[in-house]
Design a protein around this motif. Structure first.
Motif, PDB file in Angstrom:
ATOM      1  N   ALA A  67      10.438  -6.687  16.022  1.00 11.21           N
ATOM      2  CA  ALA A  67      10.127  -7.132  17.378  1.00 11.21           C
ATOM      3  C   ALA A  67      10.196  -5.951  18.337  1.00 11.21           C
ATOM      4  N   THR A  68       9.350  -5.997  19.355  1.00 14.69           N
ATOM      5  CA  THR A  68       9.364  -4.974  20.396  1.00 14.69           C
ATOM      6  C   THR A  68       9.471  -5.645  21.761  1.00 14.69           C
ATOM      7  N   LEU A  69      10.085  -4.932  22.696  1.00 12.90           N
ATOM      8  CA  LEU A  69      10.119  -5.405  24.081  1.00 12.90           C
ATOM      9  C   LEU A  69       8.790  -5.059  24.737  1.00 12.90           C
ATOM     10  N   VAL A  70       8.250  -6.024  25.481  1.00 12.27           N
ATOM     11  CA  VAL A  70       6.979  -5.803  26.170  1.00 12.27           C
ATOM     12  C   VAL A  70       7.085  -6.308  27.602  1.00 12.27           C
ATOM     13  N   HIS A  71       6.210  -5.790  28.441  1.00  7.89           N
ATOM     14  CA  HIS A  71       6.063  -6.297  29.803  1.00  7.89           C
ATOM     15  C   HIS A  71       4.819  -7.172  29.786  1.00  7.89           C
ATOM     16  N   ASP A  72       4.981  -8.449  30.152  1.00  7.06           N
ATOM     17  CA  ASP A  72       3.889  -9.411  30.052  1.00  7.06           C
ATOM     18  C   ASP A  72       3.977 -10.409  31.202  1.00  7.06           C
ATOM     19  N   GLU A  73       2.916 -10.530  31.950  1.00  9.61           N
ATOM     20  CA  GLU A  73       2.834 -11.478  33.058  1.00  9.61           C
ATOM     21  C   GLU A  73       4.028 -11.372  34.015  1.00  9.61           C
ATOM     22  N   GLY A  74       4.410 -10.137  34.326  1.00 10.81           N
ATOM     23  CA  GLY A  74       5.467  -9.902  35.298  1.00 10.81           C
ATOM     24  C   GLY A  74       6.881 -10.086  34.791  1.00 10.81           C
ATOM     25  N   ARG A  75       7.051 -10.226  33.483  1.00  9.74           N
ATOM     26  CA  ARG A  75       8.405 -10.399  32.937  1.00  9.74           C
ATOM     27  C   ARG A  75       8.539  -9.630  31.632  1.00  9.74           C
ATOM     28  N   VAL A  76       9.790  -9.431  31.225  1.00 11.01           N
ATOM     29  CA  VAL A  76      10.066  -8.829  29.921  1.00 11.01           C
ATOM     30  C   VAL A  76       9.998  -9.933  28.875  1.00 11.01           C
ATOM     31  N   ALA A  77       9.309  -9.652  27.787  1.00 12.03           N
ATOM     32  CA  ALA A  77       9.184 -10.604  26.685  1.00 12.03           C
ATOM     33  C   ALA A  77       9.376  -9.846  25.378  1.00 12.03           C
ATOM     34  N   VAL A  78       9.364 -10.582  24.299  1.00 10.17           N
ATOM     35  CA  VAL A  78       9.457  -9.997  22.957  1.00 10.17           C
ATOM     36  C   VAL A  78       8.143 -10.280  22.251  1.00 10.17           C
ATOM     37  N   SER A  79       7.648  -9.290  21.518  1.00  3.33           N
ATOM     38  CA  SER A  79       6.446  -9.500  20.724  1.00  3.33           C
ATOM     39  C   SER A  79       6.740  -9.072  19.286  1.00  3.33           C
ATOM     40  N   VAL A  80       6.177  -9.805  18.351  1.00  7.98           N
ATOM     41  CA  VAL A  80       6.465  -9.610  16.924  1.00  7.98           C
ATOM     42  C   VAL A  80       5.200  -9.103  16.227  1.00  7.98           C
ATOM     43  N   PRO A  81       5.164  -7.800  15.880  1.00  6.67           N
ATOM     44  CA  PRO A  81       3.995  -7.281  15.185  1.00  6.67           C
ATOM     45  C   PRO A  81       4.014  -7.546  13.689  1.00  6.67           C
ATOM     46  N   GLN A  82       5.210  -7.652  13.106  1.00  5.03           N
ATOM     47  CA  GLN A  82       5.338  -7.832  11.654  1.00  5.03           C
ATOM     48  C   GLN A  82       6.468  -8.812  11.366  1.00  5.03           C
ATOM     49  N   ILE A  83       6.207  -9.735  10.417  1.00  3.34           N
ATOM     50  CA  ILE A  83       7.220 -10.724  10.059  1.00  3.34           C
ATOM     51  C   ILE A  83       6.888 -11.307   8.696  1.00  3.34           C
ATOM     52  N   TRP A  84       7.919 -11.499   7.896  1.00  2.00           N
ATOM     53  CA  TRP A  84       7.777 -12.062   6.562  1.00  2.00           C
ATOM     54  C   TRP A  84       8.770 -13.208   6.399  1.00  2.00           C
ATOM     55  N   VAL A  85       8.344 -14.271   5.719  1.00  2.00           N
ATOM     56  CA  VAL A  85       9.200 -15.432   5.461  1.00  2.00           C
ATOM     57  C   VAL A  85       9.003 -15.867   4.011  1.00  2.00           C
ATOM     58  N   ASP A  86       9.979 -16.613   3.492  1.00  2.00           N
ATOM     59  CA  ASP A  86       9.848 -17.125   2.117  1.00  2.00           C
ATOM     60  C   ASP A  86       9.565 -18.625   2.097  1.00  2.00           C
ATOM     61  N   SER A  87       8.960 -19.138   3.171  1.00  2.00           N
ATOM     62  CA  SER A  87       8.648 -20.559   3.304  1.00  2.00           C
ATOM     63  C   SER A  87       7.199 -20.725   3.746  1.00  2.00           C
ATOM     64  N   GLU A  88       6.421 -21.467   2.964  1.00  2.00           N
ATOM     65  CA  GLU A  88       5.027 -21.710   3.338  1.00  2.00           C
ATOM     66  C   GLU A  88       4.928 -22.506   4.636  1.00  2.00           C
ATOM     67  N   ALA A  89       5.822 -23.477   4.819  1.00  2.00           N
ATOM     68  CA  ALA A  89       5.792 -24.276   6.056  1.00  2.00           C
ATOM     69  C   ALA A  89       6.070 -23.403   7.278  1.00  2.00           C
ATOM     70  N   SER A  90       7.051 -22.507   7.179  1.00  2.00           N
ATOM     71  CA  SER A  90       7.352 -21.604   8.288  1.00  2.00           C
ATOM     72  C   SER A  90       6.189 -20.657   8.541  1.00  2.00           C
ATOM     73  N   CYS A  91       5.599 -20.145   7.472  1.00  2.00           N
ATOM     74  CA  CYS A  91       4.485 -19.214   7.601  1.00  2.00           C
ATOM     75  C   CYS A  91       3.324 -19.871   8.348  1.00  2.00           C
ATOM     76  N   GLN A  92       2.905 -21.019   7.903  1.00  2.00           N
ATOM     77  CA  GLN A  92       1.772 -21.695   8.514  1.00  2.00           C
ATOM     78  C   GLN A  92       2.096 -22.164   9.935  1.00  2.00           C
ATOM     79  N   GLY A  93       3.278 -22.745  10.125  1.00  2.00           N
ATOM     80  CA  GLY A  93       3.664 -23.212  11.455  1.00  2.00           C
ATOM     81  C   GLY A  93       3.740 -22.080  12.458  1.00  2.00           C
ATOM     82  N   GLY A  94       4.343 -20.959  12.072  1.00  2.53           N
ATOM     83  CA  GLY A  94       4.453 -19.812  12.979  1.00  2.53           C
ATOM     84  C   GLY A  94       3.100 -19.282  13.417  1.00  2.53           C
ATOM     85  N   ARG A  95       2.174 -19.231  12.475  1.00  4.48           N
ATOM     86  CA  ARG A  95       0.834 -18.732  12.781  1.00  4.48           C
ATOM     87  C   ARG A  95       0.062 -19.714  13.670  1.00  4.48           C
ATOM     88  N   GLU A  96       0.091 -20.998  13.311  1.00  4.87           N
ATOM     89  CA  GLU A  96      -0.733 -21.980  14.025  1.00  4.87           C
ATOM     90  C   GLU A  96      -0.149 -22.400  15.371  1.00  4.87           C
TER      91      GLU A  96
END
Length: 193
Positions: A67-96
């Motif tokens: 995760a990286t800190l970003v400036h977005d719409e006037g506030r500090v937010a977190v953005s995730v460029p890379q992420i891995w999980v061992d659950s198909e439900a988590s993978c699909q839910g996170g993406r969709e």
């Protein structure tokens, strides 16, 4: 593949370390329109976390994220460029649901992504809470999502192993600025419809 509706209420534990990384090494294709990586003297602050979500939440699985800190719409937010999980439900839910670029992986000895060993531990008093936003772009969609986490925090020492030829090879040999463990963690991710 079915996955829970948002918000997701999860519980578990995590180990997280923050690294200073030259800005030029931080990907940006995951950032929504107008967002920018926060830098100091040409460096970004990149967090790497290994999370174990345990029974008692809507899903149980393991996750490795960057995760990286970003400036977005006037506030500090977190953005995730890379992420891995061992659950198909988590993978699909996170993406969709939230445009988080989750990929399936297996964790454990011999992982080609990363390994971590945590030692020591200086507990910080009380229960800590953090809340904020994630800012993501995936498949042409910009998605901003609320998250809230609480838990018992300790300062720890970590030893990370990032294979040079792996997806986190740019972190090989880097020493974390700070590392934490969070136990008895409760996370709410997403918003009620």
């Amino acid at each position: 593949m079915a996955y829970p509706a948002e918000p997701w209420h999860l519980r578990g534990s995590l180990v997280i370390s923050v690294f200073r990384v030259p800005r030029r090494l931080v990907p940006t294709d995951h950032l929504p329109s107008g967002a920018r990586v926060i830098t100091v003297a040409g460096n970004a602050f990149v967090a790497v976390a290994f999370v174990s979500y345990e029974p008692g939440g809507v899903l149980s699985y393991e996750e490795l994220l960057v995760a990286t800190l970003v400036h977005d719409e006037g506030r500090v937010a977190v953005s995730v460029p890379q992420i891995w999980v061992d659950s198909e439900a988590s993978c699909q839910g996170g993406r969709e649901l939230w445009a988080i670029p989750k990929q399936l992986a297996r964790f454990g000895q011999g992982s080609s992504i990363a390994g971590v060993a945590a030692t020591g531990g200086v507990p910080l008093p009380g229960r800590w809470t953090a809340a904020g936003w994630t800012a993501q772009r995936l498949d042409g969609r910009d998605v901003r999502t609320r998250a809230r986490m609480s838990g018992r925090v300790s300062l720890i020492r970590t030893g990370w192993m990032f294979p040079v030829d792996g997806p986190l090879g740019d972190l090989t040999g880097r020493t974390p600025l700070v590392s934490f463990a969070v136990k008895d963690m409760q996370l709410t991710f997403g918003q009620a419809p």
